[in-house]
Design a protein around this motif. Sequence first.
Motif, PDB file in Angstrom:
ATOM      1  N   VAL A  79      -9.762  13.032   8.054  1.00  0.00           N
ATOM      2  CA  VAL A  79      -9.400  12.081   7.004  1.00  0.00           C
ATOM      3  C   VAL A  79      -7.911  11.738   7.050  1.00  0.00           C
ATOM      4  N   SER A  80      -7.089  12.656   7.554  1.00  0.00           N
ATOM      5  CA  SER A  80      -5.652  12.370   7.614  1.00  0.00           C
ATOM      6  C   SER A  80      -5.367  11.129   8.454  1.00  0.00           C
ATOM      7  N   TYR A  81      -6.212  10.865   9.459  1.00  0.00           N
ATOM      8  CA  TYR A  81      -6.061   9.638  10.251  1.00  0.00           C
ATOM      9  C   TYR A  81      -6.189   8.412   9.354  1.00  0.00           C
ATOM     10  N   GLN A  82      -7.176   8.440   8.445  1.00  0.00           N
ATOM     11  CA  GLN A  82      -7.396   7.295   7.571  1.00  0.00           C
ATOM     12  C   GLN A  82      -6.266   7.116   6.566  1.00  0.00           C
ATOM     13  N   GLU A  83      -5.597   8.196   6.223  1.00  0.00           N
ATOM     14  CA  GLU A  83      -4.475   8.093   5.301  1.00  0.00           C
ATOM     15  C   GLU A  83      -3.236   7.518   5.978  1.00  0.00           C
ATOM     16  N   ILE A  84      -3.040   7.868   7.246  1.00  0.00           N
ATOM     17  CA  ILE A  84      -1.773   7.566   7.905  1.00  0.00           C
ATOM     18  C   ILE A  84      -1.804   6.252   8.684  1.00  0.00           C
ATOM     19  N   PHE A  85      -2.698   6.132   9.661  1.00  0.00           N
ATOM     20  CA  PHE A  85      -2.587   5.044  10.633  1.00  0.00           C
ATOM     21  C   PHE A  85      -2.924   3.663  10.075  1.00  0.00           C
ATOM     22  N   PRO A  86      -4.013   3.476   9.317  1.00  0.00           N
ATOM     23  CA  PRO A  86      -4.224   2.145   8.742  1.00  0.00           C
ATOM     24  C   PRO A  86      -3.089   1.723   7.805  1.00  0.00           C
ATOM     25  N   THR A  87      -2.521   2.702   7.100  1.00  0.00           N
ATOM     26  CA  THR A  87      -1.414   2.396   6.187  1.00  0.00           C
ATOM     27  C   THR A  87      -0.195   1.901   6.945  1.00  0.00           C
ATOM     28  N   VAL A 140       1.135   5.668  -6.329  1.00  0.00           N
ATOM     29  CA  VAL A 140       0.120   5.695  -5.273  1.00  0.00           C
ATOM     30  C   VAL A 140      -0.953   4.648  -5.561  1.00  0.00           C
ATOM     31  N   THR A 141      -1.269   3.841  -4.538  1.00  0.00           N
ATOM     32  CA  THR A 141      -2.299   2.809  -4.675  1.00  0.00           C
ATOM     33  C   THR A 141      -3.628   3.234  -4.066  1.00  0.00           C
ATOM     34  N   HIS A 142      -3.584   4.149  -3.079  1.00  0.00           N
ATOM     35  CA  HIS A 142      -4.782   4.594  -2.375  1.00  0.00           C
ATOM     36  C   HIS A 142      -4.779   6.121  -2.308  1.00  0.00           C
ATOM     37  N   LEU A 143      -5.938   6.705  -2.623  1.00  0.00           N
ATOM     38  CA  LEU A 143      -6.059   8.161  -2.643  1.00  0.00           C
ATOM     39  C   LEU A 143      -7.406   8.548  -2.055  1.00  0.00           C
ATOM     40  N   PHE A 144      -7.401   9.564  -1.188  1.00  0.00           N
ATOM     41  CA  PHE A 144      -8.630  10.063  -0.566  1.00  0.00           C
ATOM     42  C   PHE A 144      -8.782  11.527  -0.953  1.00  0.00           C
ATOM     43  N   LEU A 145      -9.879  11.855  -1.649  1.00  0.00           N
ATOM     44  CA  LEU A 145     -10.127  13.218  -2.100  1.00  0.00           C
ATOM     45  C   LEU A 145     -11.466  13.719  -1.576  1.00  0.00           C
ATOM     46  N   PRO A 146     -11.596  15.028  -1.354  1.00  0.00           N
ATOM     47  CA  PRO A 146     -12.938  15.582  -1.158  1.00  0.00           C
ATOM     48  C   PRO A 146     -13.763  15.341  -2.416  1.00  0.00           C
ATOM     49  N   ALA A 177       2.738  22.028  -1.801  1.00  0.00           N
ATOM     50  CA  ALA A 177       1.898  22.347  -0.651  1.00  0.00           C
ATOM     51  C   ALA A 177       0.491  22.756  -1.070  1.00  0.00           C
ATOM     52  N   ASP A 178       0.344  23.341  -2.243  1.00  0.00           N
ATOM     53  CA  ASP A 178      -0.967  23.793  -2.709  1.00  0.00           C
ATOM     54  C   ASP A 178      -1.802  22.595  -3.130  1.00  0.00           C
ATOM     55  N   ARG A 179      -2.856  22.289  -2.377  1.00  0.00           N
ATOM     56  CA  ARG A 179      -3.686  21.123  -2.644  1.00  0.00           C
ATOM     57  C   ARG A 179      -4.557  21.311  -3.879  1.00  0.00           C
ATOM     58  N   ARG A 180      -4.630  22.527  -4.409  1.00  0.00           N
ATOM     59  CA  ARG A 180      -5.467  22.790  -5.582  1.00  0.00           C
ATOM     60  C   ARG A 180      -4.679  22.740  -6.886  1.00  0.00           C
ATOM     61  N   ASP A 181      -3.412  22.371  -6.812  1.00  0.00           N
ATOM     62  CA  ASP A 181      -2.586  22.248  -8.016  1.00  0.00           C
ATOM     63  C   ASP A 181      -2.799  20.844  -8.581  1.00  0.00           C
ATOM     64  N   PHE A 182      -3.856  20.685  -9.371  1.00  0.00           N
ATOM     65  CA  PHE A 182      -4.228  19.347  -9.827  1.00  0.00           C
ATOM     66  C   PHE A 182      -3.222  18.729 -10.796  1.00  0.00           C
ATOM     67  N   THR A 224       0.827  -1.207   0.000  1.00  0.00           N
ATOM     68  CA  THR A 224       0.000   0.000   0.000  1.00  0.00           C
ATOM     69  C   THR A 224       0.861   1.256   0.000  1.00  0.00           C
ATOM     70  N   ARG A 225       0.498   2.190  -0.874  1.00  0.00           N
ATOM     71  CA  ARG A 225       1.135   3.505  -0.927  1.00  0.00           C
ATOM     72  C   ARG A 225       0.012   4.540  -0.937  1.00  0.00           C
ATOM     73  N   PHE A 226      -0.257   5.095   0.247  1.00  0.00           N
ATOM     74  CA  PHE A 226      -1.401   5.997   0.446  1.00  0.00           C
ATOM     75  C   PHE A 226      -0.896   7.437   0.441  1.00  0.00           C
ATOM     76  N   LEU A 227      -1.444   8.249  -0.451  1.00  0.00           N
ATOM     77  CA  LEU A 227      -1.031   9.648  -0.520  1.00  0.00           C
ATOM     78  C   LEU A 227      -1.588  10.421   0.669  1.00  0.00           C
ATOM     79  N   HIS A 228      -0.730  11.157   1.356  1.00  0.00           N
ATOM     80  CA  HIS A 228      -1.172  12.014   2.462  1.00  0.00           C
ATOM     81  C   HIS A 228      -1.597  13.354   1.875  1.00  0.00           C
ATOM     82  N   TYR A 229      -2.875  13.450   1.522  1.00  0.00           N
ATOM     83  CA  TYR A 229      -3.414  14.632   0.849  1.00  0.00           C
ATOM     84  C   TYR A 229      -4.084  15.596   1.823  1.00  0.00           C
ATOM     85  N   ALA A 230      -4.780  15.079   2.824  1.00  0.00           N
ATOM     86  CA  ALA A 230      -5.565  15.914   3.735  1.00  0.00           C
ATOM     87  C   ALA A 230      -4.667  16.634   4.739  1.00  0.00           C
TER      88      ALA A 230
END
Length: 245
Positions: A37-45, A75-81, A58-63, A25-31
């Motif tokens: 949601v950052s908990y779900q990105e970090i701890f289960p991984t 990245v294998t797992h991604l969590f987005l708004p 750093a800019d989260r809006r730079d798609f 698993t490679r989970f992107l820390h986006y939040a």
Amino acid sequence: VVMGQSALLNLAGWQVAALTHDRSTRFLHYAPLSFDVSYQEIFPTLASGGTVVAREPADRRDFPALVRRVAEAGVTHLFLPAAALRPFARTAADLDVRLPALRHLCVSGEQLVVDDDVRGLFSRLDGCELVNLYGPTETNAATAHVLAGEPETWPAHVPIGRPLPGVAAYVLDRNGRLAPPGVPGELYLGGACLADGYLNDPVRTAAGFVPDRFGPDPDARVYRTGDYVIRDEQGVLVYLGRVDT
């Protein structure tokens, strides 16, 4: 909101199993770290031996940068708004970037709408699932609905799904009675997902967290979400809007 350890462990246990976390698993820390949601990105991984991939820039809006980061870092797992899913999908198409490693793309935060951009993204992904997670801050993620298979068959408005293991979900009509399938009502959540309450605010806690009149534990509580939902014949919850609107 004070969230106890048992609720977070229940969520992590579900996520590791349902989203197939393992050492690959490679989970992107986006939040942001201030967002739950950052908990779900970090701890289960980390608990499953996987890797948390730092977000750049750093800019989260730079798609464009985000799409390239997901591709280049494998990245294998991604969590987005939910609001970011369409721009992400459109950018990936515009840049013609492939994301072969991506297995699970999770969204939450508001009503998930699947349009042609989203369908186009997933038609180019091999076996990637779109996971719609629902839950207010007072419960964190409490329900989930997974979309897999042919994106052309996916509904435009995605249900919020079924409760996670250990979570109680009641749909109550305006008289406080359990609504049968097909009848809309307010969603109340309880069980393993529930927060302890609001920090140093017993009055607000008592108003939002009320006794569970339907479960076996006389001391159990449920949270009034204020969300208007309907449960279909298969037990799937569909979000309709806010009770106060």
